[in-house]
Write an enzyme that holds these catalytic residues in place. Structure first.
Site, short mmCIF file in Angstrom:
data_model
loop_
_atom_site.label_atom_id
_atom_site.label_comp_id
_atom_site.label_asym_id
_atom_site.label_seq_id
_atom_site.Cartn_x
_atom_site.Cartn_y
_atom_site.Cartn_z
N ARG A 39 0.86 -1.19 0.00
CA ARG A 39 0.00 0.00 0.00
C ARG A 39 0.90 1.23 0.00
NH1 ARG A 39 -2.84 3.16 4.00
NH2 ARG A 39 -4.94 3.72 3.31
N SER A 108 -12.76 -2.84 -0.78
CA SER A 108 -13.06 -2.23 0.52
C SER A 108 -14.49 -1.73 0.61
CB SER A 108 -12.17 -1.00 0.75
OG SER A 108 -10.88 -1.38 1.09
N LYS A 137 -5.04 5.56 8.18
CA LYS A 137 -5.71 5.97 6.96
C LYS A 137 -6.11 7.43 7.08
CE LYS A 137 -9.29 4.57 3.79
NZ LYS A 137 -10.50 3.83 3.51
N1 TZP Z 1 -8.83 0.90 5.52
C1 TZP Z 1 -9.69 0.96 6.53
S1 TZP Z 1 -8.89 1.15 8.02
C2 TZP Z 1 -7.36 1.14 7.26
C3 TZP Z 1 -7.52 1.00 5.90
C4 TZP Z 1 -6.45 0.96 4.92
C5 TZP Z 1 -6.09 1.28 8.02
C6 TZP Z 1 -5.79 0.09 8.89
O1 TZP Z 1 -4.57 0.29 9.59
P1 TZP Z 1 -4.38 -0.12 11.11
O2 TZP Z 1 -3.07 0.54 11.49
O3 TZP Z 1 -4.26 -1.61 11.17
O4 TZP Z 1 -5.54 0.45 11.87
#
Ligand code: TZP
Ligand code: MG
Length: 212
Positions: A39, A108, A137
């Site tokens: 990502r 998603s 995010k």
């Molecule tokens: N999509 C929804 S939450 C997220 C993404 C890419 C981030 C998740 O990262 P983390 O650090 O595991 O909460």
């Protein structure tokens, strides 16, 4: 379509780990990862392409599946195993036409309406979240919570569900027992870069005593 995924599904992030995607993939594989998503939200396409090329070589040598977030063009050019798409990325049907039937496509969703709409799409797994608060995010959707995840499990039938957002050691078992087939995790694994392999191993072991 339903895809078998490991219980813990790591996603790379250079801003959190301060490491190249290649190095993150090395360390994640050392920790037992079998399925990884790259990502990248800031690098130039050229720089990402080069790093992802090296990361894919490492993954291929280890027999590990590697998919690319957002960038269907880069996944296609690299010959990666697939893509992970969000609500505003290239439409899933267009990506499927470009990548072909064998590619893995994850998608998603953030609320029940999006989940219902996704059930008609040619996807291999459905991601749902954020389940808990996340700082990984930018502009995240509202926290969806465990009750919504339970609801998603009910309506998604056999489709593989990946929970995401704020998943940590302390809540991983709950997320999986609530209905997720897999938990996608960024910060809990990457925040201490020297311990990436160890943290991943501990997360997986904590669950049921064996890597899978
Ligand atoms: N999509 C929804 S939450 C997220 C993404 C890419 C981030 C998740 O990262 P983390 O650090 O595991 O909460
Ligand atoms: Mg996206």
């Amino acid at each position: 379509m339903s895809l078998r995924l490991p219980k813990v599904y790591p996603i790379t992030d250079r801003s959190i780990s301060s490491l190249s995607h290649e190095e993150q993939v090395r360390r994640l594989i050392a920790g037992g990862a079998t399925f990884i998503q790259l990502r990248e939200k800031t690098d130039s396409p050229k720089a990402f392409f080069e790093d992802a090329t090296a990361a894919l070589r490492v993954a291929r040598d280890a027999g590990v599946t590697l998919i690319i977030n957002d960038r269907v063009d880069i996944a296609l050019a690299l010959g990666a195993d697939g893509v992970h798409l969000g609500q505003t990325d290239m439409p899933v049907t267009a990506a499927r036409s470009l990548l072909g039937p064998q590619a893995i496509i994850g998608y998603s969703t953030h609320n029940i309406a999006q989940v219902k709409a996704a059930l008609d799409l040619p996807i291999d797994y459905l991601a749902f979240g954020p389940i808990f608060e996340t700082r990984s995010k930018q502009n995240p959707d509202p926290v969806a919570g465990l009750d919504a995840l339970r609801n998603v499990r009910t309506i998604a039938g056999n489709l593989t569900i990946v929970a995401i957002g704020g998943i940590q050691r302390s809540n991983l078992s709950t997320v999986l027992s609530t209905g997720a087939d897999s938990a996608a995790i960024i910060s809990e694994i990457l925040t201490t870069p020297d311990n990436i392999a160890k943290t991943l191993r501990e997360l997986v072991l904590k669950r049921d005593g064996q890597l899978r």
